[in-house]
Design a protein around this motif. Structure first.
Motif, PDB file in Angstrom:
ATOM      1  N   GLU A   1       0.838  -1.210   0.000  1.00 42.20           N
ATOM      2  CA  GLU A   1       0.000   0.000   0.000  1.00 42.20           C
ATOM      3  C   GLU A   1       0.870   1.255   0.000  1.00 42.20           C
ATOM      4  O   GLU A   1       0.540   2.239  -0.692  1.00 42.20           O
ATOM      5  CB  GLU A   1      -0.926  -0.004   1.218  1.00 42.20           C
ATOM      6  CG  GLU A   1      -2.066  -0.998   1.123  1.00 42.20           C
ATOM      7  CD  GLU A   1      -2.932  -0.998   2.364  1.00 42.20           C
ATOM      8  OE1 GLU A   1      -4.159  -1.095   2.209  1.00 42.20           O
ATOM      9  OE2 GLU A   1      -2.390  -0.885   3.486  1.00 42.20           O
ATOM     10  N   GLN A   2       1.978   1.247   0.753  1.00 40.82           N
ATOM     11  CA  GLN A   2       2.867   2.407   0.765  1.00 40.82           C
ATOM     12  C   GLN A   2       3.486   2.638  -0.605  1.00 40.82           C
ATOM     13  O   GLN A   2       3.607   3.780  -1.069  1.00 40.82           O
ATOM     14  CB  GLN A   2       3.986   2.211   1.802  1.00 40.82           C
ATOM     15  CG  GLN A   2       3.529   1.907   3.215  1.00 40.82           C
ATOM     16  CD  GLN A   2       2.498   2.883   3.718  1.00 40.82           C
ATOM     17  OE1 GLN A   2       2.727   4.099   3.738  1.00 40.82           O
ATOM     18  NE2 GLN A   2       1.354   2.372   4.134  1.00 40.82           N
TER      19      GLN A   2
ATOM     20  N   ARG B   1       0.766   3.936  -3.038  1.00 44.18           N
ATOM     21  CA  ARG B   1       0.426   5.328  -2.712  1.00 44.18           C
ATOM     22  C   ARG B   1       1.513   6.265  -3.236  1.00 44.18           C
ATOM     23  O   ARG B   1       1.216   7.330  -3.797  1.00 44.18           O
ATOM     24  CB  ARG B   1       0.243   5.481  -1.210  1.00 44.18           C
ATOM     25  CG  ARG B   1      -0.225   6.873  -0.789  1.00 44.18           C
ATOM     26  CD  ARG B   1      -0.509   6.931   0.704  1.00 44.18           C
ATOM     27  NE  ARG B   1      -1.618   6.050   1.064  1.00 44.18           N
ATOM     28  CZ  ARG B   1      -1.517   5.011   1.870  1.00 44.18           C
ATOM     29  NH1 ARG B   1      -0.340   4.708   2.396  1.00 44.18           N
ATOM     30  NH2 ARG B   1      -2.567   4.268   2.151  1.00 44.18           N
TER      31      ARG B   1
ATOM     32  N   GLU C   1       1.352   6.376  -6.976  1.00 45.24           N
ATOM     33  CA  GLU C   1      -0.016   6.682  -7.428  1.00 45.24           C
ATOM     34  C   GLU C   1      -0.531   5.597  -8.376  1.00 45.24           C
ATOM     35  O   GLU C   1      -1.000   5.865  -9.480  1.00 45.24           O
ATOM     36  CB  GLU C   1      -0.072   8.064  -8.088  1.00 45.24           C
ATOM     37  CG  GLU C   1       0.312   9.186  -7.135  1.00 45.24           C
ATOM     38  CD  GLU C   1       0.194  10.571  -7.764  1.00 45.24           C
ATOM     39  OE1 GLU C   1       0.150  10.668  -9.007  1.00 45.24           O
ATOM     40  OE2 GLU C   1       0.145  11.568  -7.015  1.00 45.24           O
TER      41      GLU C   1
END
Length: 268
Positions: free
Chosen positions: A198-199, A202, A205
Motif C-alpha cells: 500500500e505504501q 500510494r 499513485e
C-alpha cells in the motif's frame, strides 16, 4: 492497465535451492521498458533481496513490510520498534529449545554467535549469506533500526505451528505470521507485506487494480487480498490458493512467475 508487479521471494520467485528462475531479469527489463514497475516483497532484508537482482531497478518491500525502499534505494517507510518491546519476545523464544532468533534491521541481519551451528548455517543459507554474527543481539538495538524478529523453528517445519501458538501471547503488540521454511515472523502491530505494498502504490499513485501480485505462503495473504489480480503459486499453501483469483500453472521450481508473466504480457 497493469503498472506494478509484486512478487514474494521464497517459494514463489525462488526455487527450493534459493535461485531465481531463468529469464527473470530479462522479463523485469522488458516490463520496465513498458512502464511496469517490479517490487520484490519478502521477509528477508533489503540486502538479501537485492543480492538476487544485481543492478536491476527493483522496489523492495523487505522484512514483511517492516522496511520499504524505492528503486533508487530511498527508504520510504520503516516499522522500527524499541528493545523494550522486543525483550519479552526474545526471552520467550530463548526459553524454548526448538526456537532460534534472528533480528532484522535496516542495516543488517543478525544472529548471536553462541547459537547452535545448525541454526547459524540455516540462517546464513536462508538469508543468502547476508547474516552478521554478533556477541549480543541486545547490542544491535543501539546501532540499527530493528524492524523484524524472525524465529526459526527448524527447517523441516515440524515445530512451526507449535512455535506460532506459543508466540501468540504477543499478538497484542506484534503482527505474527508463518513465513515458510519453519519461520515465525514478528513485526510491529499492523505491519505486513500488504501494508508495505500500500505504501508503494500510494507513492507511485498506482491503483490496486493495476497491480499483479504473486505469493505462496500465509505471510503473503495481506498483499494478495489487495488486488483482483492475485496469483497463488501451484505449490502454494491451500489457504493462499483459496484466497487468490488465480493459480499459476507451474511451481516455483518450474519458473512459475516468469512463465506466468510471459503469458500475461505476451512476451517471447
Amino acid at each position: 492497465m497493469i503498472r506494478l508487479v509484486a512478487s514474494d521471494m521464497d517459494g514463489t520467485l525462488l526455487n527450493s535451492q534459493k535461485e531465481t528462475g531463468r529469464g527473470l531479469k530479462g522479463v523485469i527489463r522488458t516490463l520496465r521498458n513498458r512502464g511496469v514497475l517490479f517490487a520484490a516483497a519478502s521477509g528477508r532484508s533489503r540486502g538479501s533481496i537485492l543480492s538476487y537482482f544485481d543492478d536491476m531497478p527493483v522496489t523492495v518491500i523487505a522484512n514483511n513490510g517492516g522496511a520499504v525502499y524505492l528503486e533508487d534505494g530511498t527508504l520510504l517507510f520503516t516499522g522500527e520498534f524499541p528493545y523494550e518491546k522486543a525483550r519479552p519476545v526474545m526471552e520467550a523464544a530463548r526459553s524454548a529449545s526448538y526456537m532460534h532468533l534472528v533480528l532484522i534491521g535496516v542495516k543488517d541481519t543478525y544472529v548471536q554467535m553462541d547459537e547452535p551451528e545448525e541454526h547459524k548455517i540455516f540462517a546464513d543459507f536462508y538469508f543468502n549469506k547476508k547474516v552478521r554474527f554478533v556477541p549480543s543481539l541486545e547490542q544491535v538495538f543501539l546501532t540499527d533500526q530493528i524492524v523484524k524478529i524472525s524465529i526459526s523453528t527448524g527447517a523441516n517445519r515440524q515445530n512451526e505451528n507449535r512455535g506460532m501458538k506459543f508466540m501468540q501471547q504477543f499478538a497484542d503488540t506484534f503482527s505474527l505470521v508463518l513465513s515458510g521454511d519453519g519461520w515465525v515472523d514478528l513485526t510491529r502491530k499492523g505491519i505486513s507485506k500488504g501494508y508495505g505494498l500500500e505504501q508503494v502504490c500510494r507513492h507511485y499513485e498506482i491503483a490496486m487494480e493495476d497491480t499483479i501480485v504473486f505469493g505462496d505462503y500465509l505471510n503473503d495473504l495481506d498483499m494478495l487480498r489487495l488486488t483482483p489480480n492475485s496469483y497463488a503459486m501451484a505449490n502454494a499453501h491451500q489457504e493462499v490458493k483459496k484466497a487468490c483469483m488465480n493459480v499459476t500453472r507451474f511451481t516455483n521450481n518450474e519458473d512459475g512467475v516468469v512463465r506466468e508473466l510471459t503469458n500475461i504480457f505476451g512476451l517471447e
